[in-house]
Design an enzyme around this catalytic site. Structure first.
Site, mmCIF file in Angstrom:
data_model
loop_
_atom_site.group_PDB
_atom_site.id
_atom_site.type_symbol
_atom_site.label_atom_id
_atom_site.label_comp_id
_atom_site.label_asym_id
_atom_site.label_seq_id
_atom_site.Cartn_x
_atom_site.Cartn_y
_atom_site.Cartn_z
ATOM 1 N N HIS A 15 0.833 -1.212 0.000
ATOM 2 C CA HIS A 15 0.000 0.000 0.000
ATOM 3 C C HIS A 15 0.863 1.256 0.000
ATOM 4 O O HIS A 15 2.075 1.214 0.254
ATOM 5 C CB HIS A 15 -0.937 0.007 1.222
ATOM 6 N N CYS A 60 3.669 -5.084 6.615
ATOM 7 C CA CYS A 60 3.197 -4.780 5.267
ATOM 8 C C CYS A 60 4.272 -4.020 4.484
ATOM 9 O O CYS A 60 5.258 -3.555 5.047
ATOM 10 C CB CYS A 60 1.914 -3.959 5.319
#
Length: 573
Positions: free
Chosen positions: A445, A464
């Protein structure tokens, strides 16, 4: 010509002894001894000539002929010759030839040839160790020597497919006299693996020539314009590695422009800021010995052997390099800096498919951050939630007035609410989130914290992957999707409205961990082992296979086999 005759004599004798050469009595005795040895494998580990048989079940299948005689499969000198070359050639792959019964095979071969009477135990031991070494080396080249998870507990990358027909593979290799070529072709065919093999050979040559001087300095930094005795040491250290140019100055103590450029080039190859200044991070990288570089290359060769074919078109993230790349038919189509997980919240090694993306995503505060950051902050300042575009939801996803929550409660049974950050410029997910199936709940992201990309060491996330250029990746992935244009994508992003997009052609994704690789110019790049995964992998790689008893020192017969170079060239054709 003499060498060829010598080979025919040696292996002709071996074939005669092992097969009985039309002599039914010899055939029967050899077969009986083989059956006895194979039957004994049912009880577990078996030692032959001090070496453990590692593939007893497969060997039983290979030699299972029902009620007929068990015959030797290694009855051709060409095949034996090629296998011995394959075992020796394991050295070039960063493996240890002695793990594959090399000394025992030569010792048994000498005993069988020198014996005036047929010793069927030695003949059978030689036969079975040949087969076992073939199977063991073949499996190590095709699947890796070490167990996945030894160094990377969160490893779920796509590995080599199990269930190979080893019996058929062996018989084909023997029938076609392609033992060496077939074994070599099990190794990864990826260009990166081949380049690393060349790099390993280069650094071994450097080691044989004495390596390079150990670099150490007590100075906070060395930089252009300085004159210091440690500059001489710096020059000597860099001269031990190729492609850094020559020291063409008479004043070796002076840090000149040429040395500045050499340091900057070294920094590029080690993932450091290429400012030409020898600070603490650069000094640390310069302090590694050639032996340590060789060890790093070996561990990364093993990582390649663990992997399945990556495909022709895929996304790859190299965690220690903090970089995402899109590769198509060997060409880099797109690349971007990334932020990866912290040491205590490591990004996992995995393979998956990028199946969808979210535009203007929501962010749900994870429990750990909720407990240690958000709740304590809200207790001091309840306006924090509104300023950061956060809302409180109950378990039925209904909004709750933050003022009605007793934030000073101990929440002994757990926080009974969900805190969600709505889409917007400050959203923790950025404006685009890419999704792919994985059991670690990891995503790729964007991020509002773009200043982090100015750092060289970018291990800041909770696992992440934060990408610097999410819009460029989204554009690439939608390039062949007719229902989306770049204008439509930007329009949705500007609206701040959540939208999920399914990719018509999902792209393979590989999140990997490589601390060494060779670039397009063949020069080796090294990266800091941020999760300290190299040492346990190296230790496992250096261990002998379970049950290994001892090494036997023997004099290898002169002129026994074709040169390694000849056979390696054949394998690459």
């Amino acid at each position: 010509m003499i060498r060829i005759i010598y080979l025919y004599i040696i292996f002709g004798c071996l074939a005669l002894i092992m097969t009985g050469c039309e002599n039914t009595g010899h055939d029967r005795k050899f077969s009986e001894q083989m059956v006895a040895c194979i039957d004994s494998m049912q009880g577990g580990a078996m030692l032959l000539h001090g070496n453990r048989i590692h593939s007893p079940e497969i060997i039983r299948q290979i030699y299972d002929t029902g009620n007929g005689l068990v015959e030797a499969k290694w009855d051709n000198w060409v095949n034996i010759d090629q296998l011995l070359n394959s075992i020796r050639n394991a050295y070039y792959h960063g493996l240890q030839p002695e793990d594959y019964h090399l000394s025992a095979l030569y010792d048994l071969m000498n005993k069988v040839i020198a014996s005036e009477e047929t010793d069927f135990y030695d003949s059978v031991a030689f036969e079975l160790l040949l087969t076992d070494s073939f199977l063991l080396l073949a499996s190590h080249l095709s699947e890796g020597k070490t167990i996945r998870g030894t160094d990377t507990p969160r490893w779920t990358a796509s590995g080599s497919k199990p269930g190979k027909d080893w019996k058929g593979f062996l018989e084909n290799s023997l029938d076609e006299q392609r033992v060496f070529i077939n074994i070599e072709q099990l190794a990864p065919a990826h260009d990166e693996y081949i380049k690393l093999i060349d790099a390993l050979e280069y650094y071994r040559q450097v080691e044989e020539e004495g390596g390079w001087v150990k670099f150490d300095t007590g100075q906070p930094k060395l930089e252009k314009g300085m004159r210091h005795p440690d500059v001489v040491l710096l020059r000597k250290r860099l001269s031990g590695t190729r492609h850094f140019g020559e020291n063409d100055t008479a004043d070796l103590l002076f840090f000149d422009d040429n040395l500045h450029d050499q340091v900057a080039e070294f920094q590029k190859r080690n993932g450091l800021a290429a400012d030409g200044v020898v600070g603490p991070a650069t000094a640390e990288a310069l302090g590694y010995s050639v032996y340590e570089n060789i060890s790093t290359i070996k561990t990364n060769l093993e990582r390649w052997r663990r992997l399945d074919d990556l495909g022709d078109h895929y996304i790859v993230v190299n965690i220690p390099d903090y970089r995402l790349s899109v590769i198509k038919e060997g060409r880099t189509m797109l690349t971007s800096d990334v932020v990866v997980g912290q040491r205590h919240r490591q990004t996992p090694v995995l393979s998956s498919e990028l199946t969808k993306m979210e535009l203007n995503p929501f962010w749900f505060v994870p429990p750990g951050m909720l407990k240690h950051k958000i709740i304590p902050t809200v207790r001091r300042d309840i306006e924090y939630l509104e300023r950061n575009n956060m809302v409180v939801l109950d378990k039925d996803w209904r909004r709750v007035d933050p003022g009605s929550v007793d934030w000073h409660s101990g929440f002994g049974e757990g926080f009974p609410y969900i805190i969600r950050q709505n889409p917007g410029p400050g959203n923790e997910m950025g404006r685009i989130k890419f999704l792919f199936p994985n059991r670690h709940f990891v995503t790729i992201h964007g991020t509002p914290y773009t200043h982090l990309f100015r750092q060289n060491i970018r291990a800041f996330s909770a696992g992440c992957i934060r990408i610097r250029t999410p819009l460029q990746l989204a554009e690439y992935l939608l390039n062949n999707q007719e229902d989306w244009t770049m204008g439509q994508l930007l329009e949705v992003l500007d609206s701040n409205e959540f939208r999920r997009v399914e990719f018509v052609n999902p792209l393979s994704l590989h999140i990997l961990y490589f601390t060494a690789w060779a670039g397009e110019d063949g020069v080796t790049n090294f990266r800091k082992d941020i999760y300290s995964l190299d040492p346990p992998l190296l230790e496992a790689l250096q261990q002998h296979p379970p049950g290994y008893e001892h090494e036997i020192s023997v004099q290898l017969p002169a002129g026994l086999a074709a040169t390694d170079g000849e056979l390696r060239n054949q394998a690459n054709q």
